[in-house]
Design an enzyme around this catalytic site. Structure first.
Site, PDB file in Angstrom:
ATOM      1  N   GLY A 153       0.818  -1.214   0.000  1.00  0.00           N
ATOM      2  CA  GLY A 153       0.000   0.000   0.000  1.00  0.00           C
ATOM      3  C   GLY A 153       0.850   1.262   0.000  1.00  0.00           C
ATOM      4  N   GLY A 177       1.798   5.347  -4.003  1.00  0.00           N
ATOM      5  CA  GLY A 177       1.652   6.565  -4.818  1.00  0.00           C
ATOM      6  C   GLY A 177       0.584   6.376  -5.885  1.00  0.00           C
ATOM      7  N   ALA A 237      -8.152   3.252   2.758  1.00  0.00           N
ATOM      8  CA  ALA A 237      -7.268   3.827   1.748  1.00  0.00           C
ATOM      9  C   ALA A 237      -7.063   5.311   2.011  1.00  0.00           C
ATOM     10  CB  ALA A 237      -7.886   3.640   0.361  1.00  0.00           C
ATOM     11  N   GLY A 238      -5.894   5.799   1.666  1.00  0.00           N
ATOM     12  CA  GLY A 238      -5.615   7.231   1.704  1.00  0.00           C
ATOM     13  C   GLY A 238      -4.760   7.536   0.495  1.00  0.00           C
ATOM     14  N   THR A 281      -3.118  10.266  -1.992  1.00  0.00           N
ATOM     15  CA  THR A 281      -2.749  11.680  -1.952  1.00  0.00           C
ATOM     16  C   THR A 281      -2.510  12.247  -3.354  1.00  0.00           C
ATOM     17  OG1 THR A 281      -1.579  11.121   0.079  1.00  0.00           O
ATOM     18  CG2 THR A 281      -1.191  13.321  -0.829  1.00  0.00           C
ATOM     19  N   GLN A 329      -4.942  -0.260  -1.319  1.00  0.00           N
ATOM     20  CA  GLN A 329      -3.957  -1.113  -0.646  1.00  0.00           C
ATOM     21  C   GLN A 329      -2.934  -1.631  -1.666  1.00  0.00           C
ATOM     22  OE1 GLN A 329      -7.597  -1.898   0.320  1.00  0.00           O
ATOM     23  NE2 GLN A 329      -7.098  -0.086   1.492  1.00  0.00           N
ATOM     24  N   ALA A 366      -1.518   8.336   5.305  1.00  0.00           N
ATOM     25  CA  ALA A 366      -2.448   9.374   4.855  1.00  0.00           C
ATOM     26  C   ALA A 366      -3.812   9.217   5.526  1.00  0.00           C
ATOM     27  CB  ALA A 366      -2.586   9.315   3.333  1.00  0.00           C
ATOM     28  N   GLY A 395      -2.075   8.581  10.023  1.00  0.00           N
ATOM     29  CA  GLY A 395      -0.951   9.382  10.520  1.00  0.00           C
ATOM     30  C   GLY A 395       0.148   8.537  11.156  1.00  0.00           C
ATOM     31  N   SER A 397       8.060   8.335 -11.232  1.00  0.00           N
ATOM     32  CA  SER A 397       7.644   9.517 -10.489  1.00  0.00           C
ATOM     33  C   SER A 397       8.840  10.030  -9.695  1.00  0.00           C
ATOM     34  CB  SER A 397       6.480   9.143  -9.570  1.00  0.00           C
ATOM     35  OG  SER A 397       6.171  10.226  -8.724  1.00  0.00           O
TER      36      SER A 397
HETATM   37  P1  GDP Z   1      -1.360   5.754  -2.212  1.00  0.00           P
HETATM   38  O1  GDP Z   1      -2.121   5.258  -1.044  1.00  0.00           O
HETATM   39  O2  GDP Z   1      -0.736   4.654  -3.010  1.00  0.00           O
HETATM   40  O3  GDP Z   1      -2.132   6.705  -3.084  1.00  0.00           O
HETATM   41  O4  GDP Z   1      -0.132   6.586  -1.618  1.00  0.00           O
HETATM   42  P2  GDP Z   1      -0.198   7.664  -0.405  1.00  0.00           P
HETATM   43  O5  GDP Z   1      -0.828   8.893  -0.911  1.00  0.00           O
HETATM   44  O6  GDP Z   1      -0.749   7.045   0.811  1.00  0.00           O
HETATM   45  O7  GDP Z   1       1.334   7.866  -0.122  1.00  0.00           O
HETATM   46  C1  GDP Z   1       2.229   8.310  -1.094  1.00  0.00           C
HETATM   47  C2  GDP Z   1       2.914   9.607  -0.613  1.00  0.00           C
HETATM   48  O8  GDP Z   1       4.050   9.861  -1.409  1.00  0.00           O
HETATM   49  C3  GDP Z   1       2.025  10.821  -0.757  1.00  0.00           C
HETATM   50  O9  GDP Z   1       2.334  11.719   0.280  1.00  0.00           O
HETATM   51  C4  GDP Z   1       2.450  11.408  -2.101  1.00  0.00           C
HETATM   52  O10 GDP Z   1       2.224  12.803  -2.184  1.00  0.00           O
HETATM   53  C5  GDP Z   1       3.915  11.096  -2.102  1.00  0.00           C
HETATM   54  N1  GDP Z   1       4.515  10.838  -3.431  1.00  0.00           N
HETATM   55  C6  GDP Z   1       3.973  10.207  -4.508  1.00  0.00           C
HETATM   56  N2  GDP Z   1       4.881  10.085  -5.494  1.00  0.00           N
HETATM   57  C7  GDP Z   1       6.018  10.653  -5.035  1.00  0.00           C
HETATM   58  C8  GDP Z   1       7.336  10.798  -5.574  1.00  0.00           C
HETATM   59  O11 GDP Z   1       7.659  10.386  -6.683  1.00  0.00           O
HETATM   60  N3  GDP Z   1       8.265  11.422  -4.779  1.00  0.00           N
HETATM   61  C9  GDP Z   1       7.959  11.893  -3.544  1.00  0.00           C
HETATM   62  N4  GDP Z   1       8.943  12.479  -2.850  1.00  0.00           N
HETATM   63  N5  GDP Z   1       6.735  11.754  -3.005  1.00  0.00           N
HETATM   64  C10 GDP Z   1       5.793  11.138  -3.729  1.00  0.00           C
HETATM   65  P1  IMO Z   2      -3.811   2.667   0.460  1.00  0.00           P
HETATM   66  O1  IMO Z   2      -4.951   2.471  -0.500  1.00  0.00           O
HETATM   67  C1  IMO Z   2      -1.252   0.971   3.555  1.00  0.00           C
HETATM   68  C2  IMO Z   2      -3.062  -1.985   6.221  1.00  0.00           C
HETATM   69  C3  IMO Z   2      -3.225  -1.603   7.678  1.00  0.00           C
HETATM   70  C4  IMO Z   2      -3.097  -2.971   8.325  1.00  0.00           C
HETATM   71  C5  IMO Z   2      -3.805  -3.883   7.328  1.00  0.00           C
HETATM   72  C6  IMO Z   2      -5.267  -4.186   7.672  1.00  0.00           C
HETATM   73  O2  IMO Z   2      -3.694   4.066   0.946  1.00  0.00           O
HETATM   74  O3  IMO Z   2      -2.554   2.118  -0.093  1.00  0.00           O
HETATM   75  P2  IMO Z   2      -7.499  -2.750   7.548  1.00  0.00           P
HETATM   76  O4  IMO Z   2      -7.863  -1.459   8.196  1.00  0.00           O
HETATM   77  O5  IMO Z   2      -7.567  -2.721   6.047  1.00  0.00           O
HETATM   78  O6  IMO Z   2      -8.232  -3.937   8.110  1.00  0.00           O
HETATM   79  O7  IMO Z   2      -5.956  -2.982   7.949  1.00  0.00           O
HETATM   80  O8  IMO Z   2      -3.754  -3.231   6.069  1.00  0.00           O
HETATM   81  N1  IMO Z   2      -3.671  -1.040   5.258  1.00  0.00           N
HETATM   82  C7  IMO Z   2      -2.972  -0.192   4.499  1.00  0.00           C
HETATM   83  N2  IMO Z   2      -1.653   0.060   4.458  1.00  0.00           N
HETATM   84  N3  IMO Z   2      -2.067   1.590   2.688  1.00  0.00           N
HETATM   85  C8  IMO Z   2      -3.396   1.317   2.689  1.00  0.00           C
HETATM   86  O9  IMO Z   2      -4.252   1.822   1.758  1.00  0.00           O
HETATM   87  C9  IMO Z   2      -3.910   0.424   3.651  1.00  0.00           C
HETATM   88  N4  IMO Z   2      -5.147  -0.035   3.956  1.00  0.00           N
HETATM   89  C10 IMO Z   2      -4.983  -0.940   4.920  1.00  0.00           C
HETATM   90  O10 IMO Z   2      -2.223  -0.716   8.075  1.00  0.00           O
HETATM   91  O11 IMO Z   2      -1.755  -3.356   8.364  1.00  0.00           O
HETATM   92 MG    MG Z   3      -2.232   5.508   1.037  1.00  0.00          MG
END
Ligand code: GDP
Ligand code: IMO
Ligand code: MG
Length: 439
Positions: free
Chosen positions: A12, A15, A39-40, A42, A223, A304, A307, A422
């Site tokens: 997960g 990016g 999911a989070g 960004t 994830q 995301a 925290g 990226s």
């Molecule tokens: P997702 O759940 O797969 O959408 O990813 P998240 O948003 O949870 O986490 C990815 C983090 O990395 C976010 O804070 C993005 O803004 C940041 N991010 C994405 N691509 C890049 C990159 O190429 N370089 C850097 N430095 N940050 C990135």
């Molecule tokens: P995105 O879409 C990273 C992890 C949790 C935990 C396990 C089970 O942003 O990539 P849950 O609440 O789903 O029952 O938790 O899965 N987890 C993630 N880790 N990114 C995510 O989503 C996640 N969604 C769940 O931290 O280990």
């Molecule tokens: Mg995320």
């Protein structure tokens, strides 16, 4: 444009949001197929940061239809807050979003049970996001879940009563926790009836009509493959299938609808919550390797959604090859290359050393139990790093030779081309390496 499944292929947070927002203008539809508010995703556009939990990452584009499929679980209050936040920022979400009426609802009792379990000594601590994901998917499989379509049915009262009776027993008698607050339940149901029903439709019919018009669809995963209920590090996984097959069942499409499967991975690896992570370097606690600390600090590795600090480690090609097999990945998007800038050495895990009955052996697949996986010792290919900055690079010519070597090695050991790179969080920080891939 053809249809693309875009999924995370580590644990997960690879990016996905950034990459999907970037691809969205070339697509007609962006559709989420599993997961929920755990999911989070960004999206960074200049200084403007948007974090999406339920809503597809195409929502910022005015001509992209966003769809939430039957395979997801929705928390009505959180979804409405997410919609309101975007609307306050000038995004007309209600005009761009359609939700399947077959989606399961996360009710207050699901969050309560998630919290009670994680706080109890009974069972395994998973380190969930606390959103009630596991209990909601359990109820779907147990056939007692409440779906959006049920909100306008005459059987709703009986369904809610039955669930409350069941959960009160479980929460109070088994977990010695508080019972469900009927007022909170009523509030969620009323809000969902008043505001969400207007956005629902039969998503399968909608998508098939779109396909007939020649529309291109981007299937957005949440994830990552190592958190998949079947193919991840069970039981330290989420409660849905996060892999490519779920894109079809989670939206009601057939395999012929897919042209490409894009696997999104960081140039290193992270994990939040419990569970094995063989190439782990840093957890902010016992493990304090400086390279891992650079990944956490420069990569700003905090969840995301929750925290929480993300654990960090080297890129693991055995994990990626596993994902290539189970998803049919046709191309890789590598993110966060810039985070490795300035490292003297960079490493790629290529397999694992295991004890095979007193004899050391090297494997390059993922053992079926978390216990066996936790005993795996990574085998590394070590390379010279690069001192130059790659941050914000938009052209291959801007990359130092060390970074190019690293990427070529990734392609070689993973067996699939890197089609996107990226180099920073912003939408503009990207290099499209194989333009034909997205044609
Ligand atoms: P997702 O759940 O797969 O959408 O990813 P998240 O948003 O949870 O986490 C990815 C983090 O990395 C976010 O804070 C993005 O803004 C940041 N991010 C994405 N691509 C890049 C990159 O190429 N370089 C850097 N430095 N940050 C990135
Ligand atoms: P995105 O879409 C990273 C992890 C949790 C935990 C396990 C089970 O942003 O990539 P849950 O609440 O789903 O029952 O938790 O899965 N987890 C993630 N880790 N990114 C995510 O989503 C996640 N969604 C769940 O931290 O280990
Ligand atoms: Mg995320």
């Amino acid at each position: 444009m053809g249809n693309i499944i875009a999924i995370g292929i580590q644990w997960g947070d690879e990016g996905k949001g950034k990459i999907i927002d970037l691809l969205a203008p070339d697509m007609d539809v962006v559709a989420r197929f599993q997961g929920g508010p755990n999911a989070g995703h960004t999206l960074m556009i200049g200084d403007n940061r948007t974090v999406l939990h339920h809503i597809p990452s195409g929502i910022l584009h005015d001509r992209t239809l966003c769809v939430i499929g039957n395979g997801t679980v929705l928390d009505p209050e959180k979804l409405l807050a997410e919609i309101d936040g975007l609307v306050a920022g000038g995004i007309p979400v209600e005009q761009r979003l359609k939700i399947s009426d077959r989606c399961q609802l996360i009710m207050p009792w699901h969050r309560q049970l998630d919290a009670a379990r994680e706080g109890s000594k009974k069972g395994t601590l998973i380190g969930t996001t606390g959103c009630g994901i596991g209990p909601a998917y359990e109820d779907k499989a147990a056939r007692r879940g409440i779906r959006l379509a049920d909100l306008s049915g005459t059987h709703l009262d009986a369904l809610v009563r039955g669930n409350m009776e069941y959960y009160n027993h479980l929460l109070v008698e088994y977990y010695h926790s508080s019972p469900v607050d009927p007022e909170a339940v009523r509030r969620v149901i009323t809000q969902a009836q008043e505001r969400l029903l207007a956005l629902t439709c039969d998503v399968t019919l909608l998508l098939h009509a779109q396909r007939q018009k020649g529309a291109s669809i981007l299937f957005e995963g949440a994830q990552g493959s190592m958190l998949d209920l079947d193919h991840g590090t069970y039981p330290f996984v989420t409660s849905s299938n996060t892999t490519a097959g779920a894109a079809l069942s989670g939206l009601g499409m057939g395999p012929g609808a897919v042209d490409q499967v894009l696997g999104i991975a960081k140039a290193y690896a992270t994990r939040v919550g419990e569970g094995p992570f063989p190439t782990e370097l840093y957890d902010g606690n016992g493990r304090q390797d400086p390279a891992g600390k650079q990944m956490a600090d420069v990569g700003k590795e905090f969840g995301a959604t929750t925290g929480r600090l993300r654990r960090t480690g080297w890129f693991d090609a055995a994990v990626i090859r596993h994902a290539v097999r189970i998803n049919g990945i046709t191309g890789l998007a590598i993110t966060k290359l810039d985070v490795l800038d300035g490292m003297e050495r960079v490493k790629i895990g290529t397999g694992y050393e295991v004890d095979d009955g007193g004899r050391k052996a090297v494997i390059d697949w993922i053992p079926s139990t978390a216990e066996a996986y936790a005993r795996c010792q990574p085998v590394y290919h070590t390379m010279e790093g690069w001192s130059e900055s790659t941050y914000g690079a938009t052209d291959l010519q801007q990359l130092p030779e060390g970074a190019m070597r690293f990427l070529r090695k990734i392609e070689e050991v993973c067996g699939v081309p890197v089609v996107m790179l990226s180099t920073g969080p912003d939408r503009s920080h990207v290099i499209r390496l194989v333009p034909g891939f997205f044609a």
